[in-house]
Design an enzyme around this catalytic site. Structure first.
Site, mmCIF file in Angstrom:
data_model
loop_
_atom_site.group_PDB
_atom_site.id
_atom_site.type_symbol
_atom_site.label_atom_id
_atom_site.label_comp_id
_atom_site.label_asym_id
_atom_site.label_seq_id
_atom_site.Cartn_x
_atom_site.Cartn_y
_atom_site.Cartn_z
ATOM 1 N N ALA A 136 0.841 -1.201 0.000
ATOM 2 C CA ALA A 136 0.000 0.000 0.000
ATOM 3 C C ALA A 136 0.870 1.242 0.000
ATOM 4 C CB ALA A 136 -0.934 0.006 1.212
ATOM 5 N N ASP A 137 0.323 2.316 -0.541
ATOM 6 C CA ASP A 137 1.022 3.597 -0.528
ATOM 7 C C ASP A 137 -0.002 4.721 -0.481
ATOM 8 O OD1 ASP A 137 3.918 4.711 -0.931
ATOM 9 O OD2 ASP A 137 2.607 6.009 -2.121
ATOM 10 N N THR A 138 0.329 5.783 0.250
ATOM 11 C CA THR A 138 -0.576 6.919 0.414
ATOM 12 C C THR A 138 0.148 8.215 0.080
ATOM 13 O OG1 THR A 138 -1.789 5.772 2.183
ATOM 14 C CG2 THR A 138 -2.060 8.162 2.050
ATOM 15 N N GLY B 48 -3.244 3.716 -2.623
ATOM 16 C CA GLY B 48 -3.267 2.606 -3.566
ATOM 17 C C GLY B 48 -2.914 1.312 -2.868
#
Length: 203
Positions: free
Chosen positions: A80-82, A117
């Site tokens: 995940a990435d923000t 994502g």
């Protein structure tokens, strides 16, 4: 108690591996009752020429998950990435207190967007998705910003604030998935995991 259900009969239970050391993502998976292990991705994140913030977060999530999946091909890996964006400017984690202050001054009294994502990788399938949430801040005084920075909370957060912590007092309005702003759209993730024959919604 929420249990893990793997629906393919005769198949060994696959581990779910979180490719992140984020304590917030760990807490959200625990909250939802998703059993998992942590293997922190050591990949150096690279942002190419992507057309949108959604492309960026899905690509970075996939990079993280892919790096861990290389040595865990029999299991399911989550990455995940923000990122925070304001008027096409990407606000990642601040490199120092001065940059954190600049970001918070920029977001003061304004509406910004948070993109998270997620990538899910298994041997025979890969799924990526993202969630977009709008967050509106109150007008912030310099004293409020300085006091928040002194707490050190914003220094490891995209956009220089943590909505689940002291940064919550800056938020006037939110439209979208709160948990995505925290770091993981857990409700959507649980539904996407069903594509991998994993269902954590039954007791």
């Amino acid at each position: 108690m929420i249990l893990l259900h793997v629906r393919k009969e005769g198949e060994n239970m696959k581990k779910i591996i979180l490719a992140s050391g984020s304590p917030r993502r760990k807490e959200l998976l625990e909250l939802a009752g998703v059993p998992f292990e942590i293997v922190v991705s050591e990949v150096e994140e690279t942002i190419g020429a992507y057309s949108s913030p959604s492309d960026i977060v899905m690509s970075l999530a996939l990079q993280k998950a892919s790096a861990v999946a290389e040595n865990n091909s029999d299991h399911i890996v989550l990455g995940a990435d923000t990122i925070v964006t304001y008027e096409s400017r990407i606000l990642g984690k601040p490199s120092n207190e001065a940059e954190a202050k600049e970001m918070l001054q920029l977001l003061s009294g304004k509406t910004h967007e948070v993109y998270t994502g997620v990538a899910i990788i298994a041997k025979d399938k890969t799924v990526t998705f993202y969630e977009r949430t709008e967050v509106t801040f109150w007008e912030l005084t310099e004293e409020e910003i300085d006091a928040y920075i002194a707490s050190k909370e914003p220094l490891d957060k995209a956009g220089s604030y943590g909505i689940q912590g002291k940064g919550s007092i800056f938020v006037q309005h939110i439209q979208g998935d709160y948990y995505s702003v925290v770091g993981l759209p857990i409700s959507r993730l649980v539904r996407e995991l069903k594509q991998f024959n994993i269902d954590v919604t039954h007791a």
